[in-house]
Design a protein around this motif. Structure first.
Motif, PDB file in Angstrom:
ATOM      1  N   PHE A   1       0.793  -1.228   0.000  1.00  0.00           N
ATOM      2  CA  PHE A   1       0.000   0.000   0.000  1.00  0.00           C
ATOM      3  C   PHE A   1       0.830   1.285   0.000  1.00  0.00           C
ATOM      4  CE2 PHE A   1      -2.469  -3.107   2.700  1.00  0.00           C
ATOM      5  CZ  PHE A   1      -3.281  -3.536   1.655  1.00  0.00           C
ATOM      6  N   GLY A   2       2.146   1.155  -0.077  1.00  0.00           N
ATOM      7  CA  GLY A   2       2.973   2.345   0.068  1.00  0.00           C
ATOM      8  C   GLY A   2       3.566   2.889  -1.208  1.00  0.00           C
ATOM      9  N   TRP A   3       3.043   2.465  -2.360  1.00  0.00           N
ATOM     10  CA  TRP A   3       3.649   2.861  -3.632  1.00  0.00           C
ATOM     11  C   TRP A   3       3.723   4.374  -3.798  1.00  0.00           C
ATOM     12  CZ3 TRP A   3       6.242  -0.159  -6.941  1.00  0.00           C
ATOM     13  CH2 TRP A   3       6.548   0.354  -8.202  1.00  0.00           C
ATOM     14  N   ASN A   4       2.716   5.098  -3.380  1.00  0.00           N
ATOM     15  CA  ASN A   4       2.710   6.566  -3.513  1.00  0.00           C
ATOM     16  C   ASN A   4       3.005   7.278  -2.197  1.00  0.00           C
ATOM     17  OD1 ASN A   4       2.164   6.807  -6.245  1.00  0.00           O
ATOM     18  ND2 ASN A   4      -0.030   6.515  -5.935  1.00  0.00           N
ATOM     19  N   LYS A   5       3.357   6.519  -1.165  1.00  0.00           N
ATOM     20  CA  LYS A   5       3.484   7.120   0.155  1.00  0.00           C
ATOM     21  C   LYS A   5       4.915   7.116   0.675  1.00  0.00           C
ATOM     22  CE  LYS A   5      -1.250   6.052   1.501  1.00  0.00           C
ATOM     23  NZ  LYS A   5      -1.650   7.462   1.560  1.00  0.00           N
ATOM     24  N   VAL A   6       5.790   6.348   0.074  1.00  0.00           N
ATOM     25  CA  VAL A   6       7.189   6.312   0.502  1.00  0.00           C
ATOM     26  C   VAL A   6       8.078   6.454  -0.736  1.00  0.00           C
ATOM     27  CG1 VAL A   6       6.670   4.838   2.488  1.00  0.00           C
ATOM     28  CG2 VAL A   6       7.328   3.795   0.307  1.00  0.00           C
ATOM     29  N   GLY A   7       9.349   6.662  -0.490  1.00  0.00           N
ATOM     30  CA  GLY A   7      10.283   6.808  -1.599  1.00  0.00           C
ATOM     31  C   GLY A   7      10.571   5.502  -2.305  1.00  0.00           C
ATOM     32  N   ARG A   8      11.193   5.619  -3.461  1.00  0.00           N
ATOM     33  CA  ARG A   8      11.479   4.432  -4.271  1.00  0.00           C
ATOM     34  C   ARG A   8      12.347   3.434  -3.521  1.00  0.00           C
ATOM     35  NH1 ARG A   8      13.142   7.074 -10.137  1.00  0.00           N
ATOM     36  NH2 ARG A   8      11.213   8.260 -10.476  1.00  0.00           N
ATOM     37  N   LYS A   9      13.413   3.936  -2.901  1.00  0.00           N
ATOM     38  CA  LYS A   9      14.351   3.045  -2.235  1.00  0.00           C
ATOM     39  C   LYS A   9      13.701   2.338  -1.047  1.00  0.00           C
ATOM     40  CE  LYS A   9      18.431   5.719  -3.576  1.00  0.00           C
ATOM     41  NZ  LYS A   9      19.596   6.502  -3.086  1.00  0.00           N
ATOM     42  N   LEU A  10      12.907   3.052  -0.279  1.00  0.00           N
ATOM     43  CA  LEU A  10      12.249   2.436   0.871  1.00  0.00           C
ATOM     44  C   LEU A  10      11.233   1.397   0.425  1.00  0.00           C
ATOM     45  CD1 LEU A  10      11.747   2.119   3.846  1.00  0.00           C
ATOM     46  CD2 LEU A  10      10.232   4.120   3.776  1.00  0.00           C
TER      47      LEU A  10
END
Length: 480
Positions: free
Chosen positions: A118-127
């Motif tokens: 669920f974090g595709w738009n909520k965290v950075g690419r690396k994370l």
């Protein structure tokens, strides 16, 4: 009923539940690593095909993960309900090993699964990529502890028996018991191969129906590379596993081979086909190849393989079952290797994506990896009989002693509930597979779903009902 006793029904019930359960972790292990590879390739190449495939397979992973967790919980309870005497005898070993799985694998997956799904738009690419990798590692750690526990039951060491209970004295010896490395490699590799053919089969299905795009072709290409490389490696691992089993569980090997007795100094033949008869103590209609049994199992042309008649009748596994379950596994393994080689030949002539005979083979090979896993587990577990802990505790002494009526009712209930619940889950997962990956899907919305404002909290919510991906932004815009 059918000559079965309460103990037989308890064994059938556990076999039924584990047969359902083992399918889900196998695909979970393979898909988690596949998703990590896809996201890594997208980050490196910026090719949106990998991103689209990640979104597609993450939905299927979410459904599969949810069903795996539920089916695994049932098995854990069965140790206390149907096999309480086993838990009392060996719980000091198996209990901590399963606890270590929870403390390592489950906690790791729980910490990063939500970010992954669920974090595709909520965290950075690396994370986000780090979260996917952590989930993949978590599935492998889970495999490590489960196989350590099961392998100890097959080849126990590092213990003492005090007052009728197993007492651990050397945890390193318990974990790294003689069969553990081979079983861990064999099962992990089987999961990767099974997932490869599952992915390849879905790609073949779409290509046969005229849906030809870069994402579908990439699915088939990656799956066939995996089959070409890993399936032969699995055969080599299986050979080493067989040598280990011959050393520590010779009765199991004799049952697998349907080999009843040695004659003088003659080398052991390989029985390709036949029907082992436990009552008559012979293999009927045997089709043999001289010397080959000794060559495969001892890597020599003169050494003999232990025969079933060398063991007391009460200590012999059911050769009729394991003889054929083993051959199903090996036969499917040979077909996997053949499929990989055929794909290489077609790839060179640029016909892999258009050859309908090959695509039909890839389609029908879809469940082959899962069937091979089930056949292998039947061989391993039934071949261990009549022991639940090899050489230490018999299966008959491990059960809770429930009545025939009780076991009959619960078995029927399990069958009805499992087919209804997991049948619906599998049907839904296959519906997602049939829809296939969406290329350059629509814009972001705020209607809920992965990465949206109303983010769902359940893993199954990562697969929306109509098969579309709710989070389809062209790229991740944040950095850590």
């Amino acid at each position: 009923m059918f000559g079965l006793e309460a103990l037989d029904l308890a064994r059938i019930q556990f076999a039924f539940t584990i047969s359902f359960h083992i399918l889900f972790p196998a695909i979970t292990i393979g898909l988690a690593s596949y998703l990590a590879v896809l996201e890594g390739l997208w980050l490196k190449t910026h090719n949106d095909t990998y991103r689209d495939l990640y979104h597609f397979w993450s939905k299927i992973f979410a459904v599969n993960f949810g069903m795996g967790v539920v089916s695994g919980l049932v098995m854990a309870y069965q140790f206390g309900t149907n096999w309480s005497r086993f838990s009392d005898f060996a719980g000091s070993v198996t209990g901590p090993l399963l606890t270590y799985e929870v403390l390592t694998a489950f906690f790791l997956e729980a910490g990063f699964l939500g970010v992954m799904l669920f974090g595709w738009n909520k965290v950075g690419r690396k994370l986000h990529f780090f979260s996917t990798v952590m989930v993949a590692i978590g599935t492998l750690i889970s495999t490590f502890w489960i196989l350590a526990s099961n392998s100890w039951m097959q080849t126990p060491q590092g213990y003492e028996i005090v007052n009728g209970q197993v007492i651990p004295v050397d945890w390193l010896a318990i974990i790294f018991n003689p069969s553990f490395p081979y079983r861990l490699l064999h099962m992990s590799t089987a999961a990767f191969v099974a997932t490869a053919f599952f992915v390849g089969s879905s790609a073949a299905w779409h290509l046969l129906r005229g849906k030809d795009n870069p994402a579908i072709r990439t699915m088939l290409s990656m799956a066939m590379w995996m089959a070409l490389i890993v399936a032969p490696i699995q055969a080599v691992i299986g050979d080493f596993h067989g040598l280990n089993t011959l050393k520590h569980q010779p009765a199991k090997i004799a049952a697998i081979e349907g080999h009843w007795e040695n004659h003088g100094d003659e080398a052991t033949p390989l029985i390709l086909f036949g029907w082992p008869d436990m009552k008559e103590e012979r293999t009927k209609f045997a089709v043999e190849i001289p010397y080959l049994g000794s060559l495969i199992l001892t890597h020599s042309l003169d050494k003999q393989v232990p025969a079933l008649k060398e063991f007391p009748p009460e200590d012999r596994p059911n050769s009729t079952i394991v003889f054929w379950s083993f051959r199903v596994m090996v036969g499917l393994g040979m077909l996997m290797i053949f499929t990989g080689l055929w794909s290489l030949w077609l790839r060179k002539s640029d016909k892999m994506y258009t050859s309908r005979p090959f695509l039909y083979l890839a389609l029908w090979m879809g469940p082959s990896g899962l069937i091979a896993i089930l056949a292998g587990w039947f061989t391993t577990e039934i071949g261990r009989q009549p022991w639940v802990v090899y050489g230490l505790m018999r299966t008959a002494d491990a059960s809770s002693g429930h009545s025939f009526v009780q076991m009959s009712i619960t078995l029927i209930m399990f069958v009805v509930v499992y087919f209804a619940l997991f049948g619906a889950g599998l049907g839904y997962m296959m519906r997602l597979v049939r829809k296939g990956p969406k290329i350059d899907e629509g814009k972001e919305t705020n209607e809920g779903g992965p990465g949206q404002k109303r983010t769902p909290a359940r893993p199954l919510s990562a697969a929306d009902d109509d098969g579309t991906e709710a989070d389809n932004s062209p790229s991740l815009t944040k950095e850590i």
